[in-house]
Design a protein around this motif. Structure first.
Motif, PDB file in Angstrom:
ATOM      1  N   PHE A  42      38.149  53.097  30.023  1.00  0.00           N
ATOM      2  CA  PHE A  42      37.619  52.260  31.114  1.00  0.00           C
ATOM      3  C   PHE A  42      36.426  51.440  30.620  1.00  0.00           C
ATOM      4  O   PHE A  42      36.347  50.236  30.880  1.00  0.00           O
ATOM      5  CB  PHE A  42      37.184  53.134  32.299  1.00  0.00           C
ATOM      6  N   PHE A  44      35.741  50.478  27.664  1.00  0.00           N
ATOM      7  CA  PHE A  44      36.268  49.447  26.768  1.00  0.00           C
ATOM      8  C   PHE A  44      36.724  48.236  27.579  1.00  0.00           C
ATOM      9  O   PHE A  44      36.407  47.094  27.279  1.00  0.00           O
ATOM     10  CB  PHE A  44      37.420  50.071  25.956  1.00  0.00           C
ATOM     11  N   HIS A  45      37.446  48.510  28.680  1.00  0.00           N
ATOM     12  CA  HIS A  45      37.959  47.402  29.493  1.00  0.00           C
ATOM     13  C   HIS A  45      36.882  46.705  30.294  1.00  0.00           C
ATOM     14  O   HIS A  45      36.981  45.498  30.536  1.00  0.00           O
ATOM     15  CB  HIS A  45      39.050  47.918  30.435  1.00  0.00           C
ATOM     16  N   PHE A  46      35.877  47.445  30.747  1.00  0.00           N
ATOM     17  CA  PHE A  46      34.831  46.816  31.570  1.00  0.00           C
ATOM     18  C   PHE A  46      34.245  45.595  30.861  1.00  0.00           C
ATOM     19  O   PHE A  46      33.902  44.603  31.494  1.00  0.00           O
ATOM     20  CB  PHE A  46      33.706  47.820  31.884  1.00  0.00           C
ATOM     21  N   GLN A  48      35.451  43.224  29.252  1.00  0.00           N
ATOM     22  CA  GLN A  48      36.123  41.934  29.441  1.00  0.00           C
ATOM     23  C   GLN A  48      35.962  41.385  30.850  1.00  0.00           C
ATOM     24  O   GLN A  48      36.262  40.229  31.097  1.00  0.00           O
ATOM     25  CB  GLN A  48      37.605  42.089  29.125  1.00  0.00           C
ATOM     26  N   PHE A  49      35.489  42.213  31.780  1.00  0.00           N
ATOM     27  CA  PHE A  49      35.368  41.758  33.164  1.00  0.00           C
ATOM     28  C   PHE A  49      33.935  41.404  33.533  1.00  0.00           C
ATOM     29  O   PHE A  49      33.639  41.119  34.680  1.00  0.00           O
ATOM     30  CB  PHE A  49      35.877  42.842  34.121  1.00  0.00           C
ATOM     31  N   ILE A  87      35.853  42.220  20.828  1.00  0.00           N
ATOM     32  CA  ILE A  87      36.149  41.390  21.991  1.00  0.00           C
ATOM     33  C   ILE A  87      35.864  39.966  21.527  1.00  0.00           C
ATOM     34  O   ILE A  87      34.727  39.621  21.207  1.00  0.00           O
ATOM     35  CB  ILE A  87      35.340  41.806  23.236  1.00  0.00           C
ATOM     36  N   ARG A 175      38.828  40.474  39.477  1.00  0.00           N
ATOM     37  CA  ARG A 175      39.886  41.457  39.155  1.00  0.00           C
ATOM     38  C   ARG A 175      39.288  42.856  39.125  1.00  0.00           C
ATOM     39  O   ARG A 175      39.885  43.818  39.603  1.00  0.00           O
ATOM     40  CB  ARG A 175      40.510  41.092  37.802  1.00  0.00           C
ATOM     41  N   LEU A 176      38.069  42.949  38.584  1.00  0.00           N
ATOM     42  CA  LEU A 176      37.410  44.251  38.522  1.00  0.00           C
ATOM     43  C   LEU A 176      37.020  44.716  39.928  1.00  0.00           C
ATOM     44  O   LEU A 176      37.241  45.863  40.305  1.00  0.00           O
ATOM     45  CB  LEU A 176      36.172  44.164  37.620  1.00  0.00           C
ATOM     46  N   LEU A 179      39.719  46.208  41.906  1.00  0.00           N
ATOM     47  CA  LEU A 179      40.144  47.555  41.517  1.00  0.00           C
ATOM     48  C   LEU A 179      39.194  48.634  42.022  1.00  0.00           C
ATOM     49  O   LEU A 179      39.543  49.806  42.054  1.00  0.00           O
ATOM     50  CB  LEU A 179      40.236  47.658  39.982  1.00  0.00           C
TER      51      LEU A 179
ATOM     52  N   PRO B  34      40.481  42.668  25.136  1.00  0.00           N
ATOM     53  CA  PRO B  34      39.971  42.839  23.790  1.00  0.00           C
ATOM     54  C   PRO B  34      41.090  43.277  22.849  1.00  0.00           C
ATOM     55  O   PRO B  34      41.991  44.003  23.239  1.00  0.00           O
ATOM     56  CB  PRO B  34      38.938  43.949  23.958  1.00  0.00           C
ATOM     57  N   GLN B  35      41.023  42.835  21.634  1.00  0.00           N
ATOM     58  CA  GLN B  35      42.086  43.117  20.685  1.00  0.00           C
ATOM     59  C   GLN B  35      41.688  44.215  19.711  1.00  0.00           C
ATOM     60  O   GLN B  35      40.538  44.342  19.343  1.00  0.00           O
ATOM     61  CB  GLN B  35      42.430  41.858  19.875  1.00  0.00           C
ATOM     62  N   LEU B  55      45.386  52.519  33.740  1.00  0.00           N
ATOM     63  CA  LEU B  55      44.454  53.634  33.518  1.00  0.00           C
ATOM     64  C   LEU B  55      44.172  54.358  34.826  1.00  0.00           C
ATOM     65  O   LEU B  55      43.958  55.560  34.852  1.00  0.00           O
ATOM     66  CB  LEU B  55      43.123  53.111  32.959  1.00  0.00           C
ATOM     67  N   MET B  56      44.178  53.581  35.909  1.00  0.00           N
ATOM     68  CA  MET B  56      43.856  54.193  37.190  1.00  0.00           C
ATOM     69  C   MET B  56      44.940  55.152  37.640  1.00  0.00           C
ATOM     70  O   MET B  56      44.730  55.960  38.536  1.00  0.00           O
ATOM     71  CB  MET B  56      43.613  53.120  38.245  1.00  0.00           C
TER      72      MET B  56
END
Lengths: 190, 684
Positions: A42, A44-46, A48-49, A87, A175-176, A179, B34-35, B55-56
């Motif tokens: 999570f 890691f994804h945050f 990008q938002f 990123i 988008r964040l 969710l 991210p890559q 993930l959720m």
């Protein structure tokens, strides 16, 4: 009947173990790799938002820094998840701080259950900096944190305190926000 | 009796460790995400490759939550996980229960077990309550659990929660010395197919399961299994003919019509047949024999439960089930029907009170047809049981100290109203250490046989061809057995690597069951003879004390060790006037010391090596010597979907005896055995 001497030895061993457990100051929050691997993903994804103010980074190649405070609740899972990833052109970096006063150069700061007592001091030390605060203690977002993890039916959810994020000049993508389980304050839909 | 709420911690919300399988179908992150510079090791091991939306949906492993819940529980609780179950190599539920420190599991013959917690073991061990998904397995006719008809697919069990000590406030009568909750997996966790089977000295066992989901809101599964297990041996090593077989099929459906409602419907039908050398008395020579008798069992059940959540801390549920079971052999034919309904609500009252209350009703009807030596009076009977309970978890100091008083009132079929109160105090020393104490009163109520049984247990020829028989009679004097229990416990968890759980208890028993002789009388049926009657009564009291220690240690991420030790001592006395000294020996004969050490080692990503040693102390009055059992397992799974196991059980001796007493059966010797198992999983 087990001989008396054996019983006594077992008792002594057992009492020493209790003593050992009691005396060790750094007893950690119980955790499994799995739960914190998911939380690390999570985090890691945050990245990008969230848009940080331009002056946060020196250039396009300077790293995005994740920090933890207190004992590392991830037990290395955050380092492992972010290692070797980027990123855009920006690499990730993970720093672990013991004390709130030491925190420097973070863009995302995670405060684990174990660091709950440090939270007021952390908030004070971050004051005007653009740092995304993520936590997992109860009412984290209500208490001034930006993203608070929750566990519902074994699944990870999060609450967002948009007001706190906007105060730190962070922009969160819709988008964040969509969710999030709940969004507190701020001007939604920007 | 609700698997969802009335699990051992009232606030428990989290369920089994099934986690990462959910990921298999998840799409990797795309687009502006991210890559990763590295090639991902595999889609399922690198969670950052999973999109945030997916993930959720990932269920996180409950191991930590389990430990946290344990740290918040003021009772002697032990939880067996699916991982423990799979790696134990066990092929039946009683063998699984050997893994629980403090439980006393003894096999009588190939298909009969004696299982108890904290004393009073026997074939009809009657102070332990066992439930599967909230359905009671307590036999309403002869008490105890018929372990030979509980042959679920072990792969479908999510976890087994064992509470040593009384649980009567939450679970009702007969939860005296322990409660075992067997909880099966949710349907969404058993999607796709599974085939498993094996054989060799265990002869053959097979199982198949298939699960599907219509949408996010509806999932279901079907299963079926068959086994045929071989005979044990006599002391001399001769086969004893006590083989058995069974076939079973069932389903479970989980539905979430709205985000607040959850519905479960599940059911099974089964048929089992077992041979056992059974004591039989007759009025013609040779009078007392032990023929190899076949008993056939046929049964079915269906259960439904609806749960509505109002908020994270409040919900209510209604559960109903119906069960029927018939048992048929040359001595007895009995058919039992049980209908049970219960309702319960959980709600928080202010910030400090977490309240749970409920009510239940159970109707039991049976019909029996009998042989010359055994009968039940009346042959057919209906009984009703009703109860209400209330328990409040009060946070005295928030996050530190909780007091949980509770009480249940029950109206029982034979002994009227009774109350079962309990009080528990939990002190959280830190995030990873807690201390608890509790006091509780629990009752075992008499069952059908203690009120209406008549059985000729033995016939003796006398001088001049006269005959004397010893007959056991049910009696209207047979009443409740009572236990008052005091316990204390300590739990700690140091990082992930070390956990410790210690409990100690002191119990006072009142009105324990005895069989008291009456005045001999003549009888003309079936031939003229003298009857020496014994009547069920409650002529014994006493005290017991002991403790259990359980240690877990993970020296490395690939190696897990568990150790357990338990101690039990009971001192029983006859009430004035009781003439049943034999009861002192039967009831109080327990292994004083039990020890176990279990090791789970991952040799590589594909290979597992597991070993377990169990030491069970001797049964003094039964002259059953102490024994040590060694179980070994080598598991190899070349792919995630495919697993081979080679399992050895009771490896230390060619054969040994585990139980002797008062069972109505001729005990036989479990033998050393080795078998192979294949498990294949596939998706739709």
């Amino acid at each position: 009947m087990v001989p008396r001497g054996v019983m006594r030895r077992v008792t002594v061993c057992f009492l020493s173990l209790i003593l050992l457990l009691t005396l060790r100051g750094n007893l950690h929050a119980t955790s499994t790799a799995e739960e914190y691997s998911v939380k690390a993903a999570f985090l890691f994804h945050f990245a990008q938002f969230i848009d940080w103010p331009e002056k946060t980074f020196k250039d396009a190649n300077s790293p995005l820094t994740y920090c933890t405070v207190g004992n590392d609740p991830f037990h290395g899972a955050l380092d492992a998840s972010l290692s070797g990833k980027t990123i855009g052109a920006r690499p990730f970096r993970v720093l672990h701080f013991k004390q709130p006063a030491e925190i420097r150069g973070c863009q995302i700061l995670f405060i684990g259950v174990g660091g709950k007592r440090l939270f007021p001091a952390v908030l004070a030390s971050l004051k005007e900096n653009s740092v995304l605060t993520v936590g997992e203690s109860e009412h984290f977002a209500q208490n001034g944190g930006m993203i608070g993890f929750l566990l519902e039916e074994n699944r990870i959810r999060f609450e967002i305190n948009l007001e706190a994020a906007e105060h730190a000049r962070l922009k969160m993508s819709s988008r964040l926000l969509a969710l999030a389980k709940t969004v507190i304050g701020g001007h939604r839909g920007t | 009796m609700n698997g969802k709420q009335r699990t051992w911690a009232p606030r428990a919300r989290v369920k089994g460790a099934t986690a990462l399988l959910v990921l298999m179908g998840c799409d990797a992150a795309r687009g502006q995400t991210p890559q990763s510079k590295q090639a991902p090791r595999s889609a399922s091991s690198d969670l950052t490759q999973v999109s945030i939306e997916n993930l959720m949906n990932v269920e996180v492993s409950s191991a930590s939550k389990k430990d946290q819940r344990l740290l918040r529980t003021a009772a002697a609780v032990f939880v067996l996980t699916q991982e423990d179950i799979r790696r134990s190599g066990a092929t039946n539920i009683p063998d699984l229960l050997r893994l629980v420190p403090g439980l006393d599991v003894a096999q009588i013959d190939a298909s009969d077990w004696a299982v108890t917690s904290r004393g009073f073991n026997g074939r009809f061990a009657d102070k332990l309550l066992v439930l599967i998904d909230g359905r009671s397995l307590y036999s309403p006719d002869f008490a105890g659990v018929l372990w030979q008809v509980q042959n679920l697919m072990l792969e479908d069990i999510d976890r087994i929660e064992v509470i040593r000590g009384p649980g009567a406030t939450l679970w009702g009568a007969n939860a005296v010395t322990g409660v075992i909750n067997i909880l099966t997996k949710k349907s969404k966790d058993t999607q796709g197919g599974l085939l498993s089977g094996g054989g060799m000295q265990e002869r053959v066992f097979t199982g198949a399961r298939y699960g599907m989901s219509k949408s996010e809101k509806l999932a279901y599964r079907f299963y079926g299994n068959y086994f045929n297990r071989g005979e044990f041996q006599s002391l001399a090593g001769q086969g004893t003919g006590d083989n058995w077989d069974g076939v079973r099929t069932g389903f479970r459906l989980d539905s979430q019509p709205t985000s607040r409602d959850a519905l479960i419907v599940e059911g099974d039908i089964h048929r089992d047949a077992a041979f056992a050398q059974t004591h039989m008395a007759g009025f013609t020579p040779p009078f007392n024999t032990t023929p190899l008798l076949e008993t056939t069992y046929a049964g079915g059940n269906v259960l439904g439960r609806w749960t509505r959540s109002y908020s994270a801390r409040s919900e209510f549920s209604v559960q109903m089930y119906y069960e029927t079971l018939s048992r048929d052999n040359a001595i007895l034919n009995v058919q039992v029907h049980v209908f049970d309904i219960e309702f319960q609500e959980r709600s928080s009252l202010g910030a400090r009170h977490d309240l749970i209350w409920g009510a239940g009703y159970r109707a039991t009807t049976d019909s029996t047809s009998t042989s010359g030596t055994l009968s039940l009076d009346p042959p057919s009977l209906r009984t009703n049981l009703a109860s209400v309970f209330l328990q409040d978890e009060i946070a005295i100091m928030r996050g530190r100290l909780w007091f949980t008083p509770g009480i249940r009132f029950e109206s029982t079929p034979y002994t009227g109203y009774q109350a079962e109160p309990s009080g528990r105090l939990l002190w959280s020393l830190s995030e990873n250490q807690s201390l608890w104490v509790s006091a509780a009163q629990a009752t075992r109520t008499p069952q059908r046989s203690e009120r209406g049984l008549h059985v000729v247990t033995a016939v003796f020829p006398g001088p001049g061809g006269s005959l004397t028989s010893i007959d056991l009679f049910g009696s209207s004097r047979a009443g409740n057995e009572e236990m008052l229990d005091f316990e204390a416990g300590y739990r700690a968890q140091a990082r992930k690597a070390v956990s410790i759980d210690v409990t100690t208890f002191y119990d006072r028993y009142k009105s324990l069951g005895t069989q008291e002789p009456g005045a001999p009388f003549p009888s003309a049926s079936p031939v003229p003879h003298i009857v020496v009657p014994l009547f069920y009564a409650n002529g014994m009291h006493g005290a017991g004390y002991g403790g259990e220690i359980s240690l877990g240690w993970k020296p490395t991420s690939r190696w897990k060790l568990n150790a357990g030790y338990s101690f039990l001592r009971q001192v029983l006395h006859l009430n004035p006037g009781s003439q049943n000294p034999g009861a002192l020996l039967t009831a109080g004969d327990n292994p004083r010391h039990q020890f176990q050490l279990r090791s789970q080692l991952n040799l590589s990503h594909q290979t597992e090596f597991d070993a377990s040693v169990y030491y069970v102390g001797r049964l003094l009055d039964q002259s059953v010597p102490a024994y040590t059992r060694l179980d070994l397992r080598i598991g190899w799974h070349p792919r995630e979907s495919l697993g081979f196991d080679l399992i050895g059980q009771d490896m230390l001796a060619p054969r040994h005896l585990e139980f002797l007493n008062n069972t109505g059966l001729v005990p036989t010797h479990p033998t050393r055995r080795v078998f192979a198992r294949l498990t294949w999983r596939f998706s739709h």
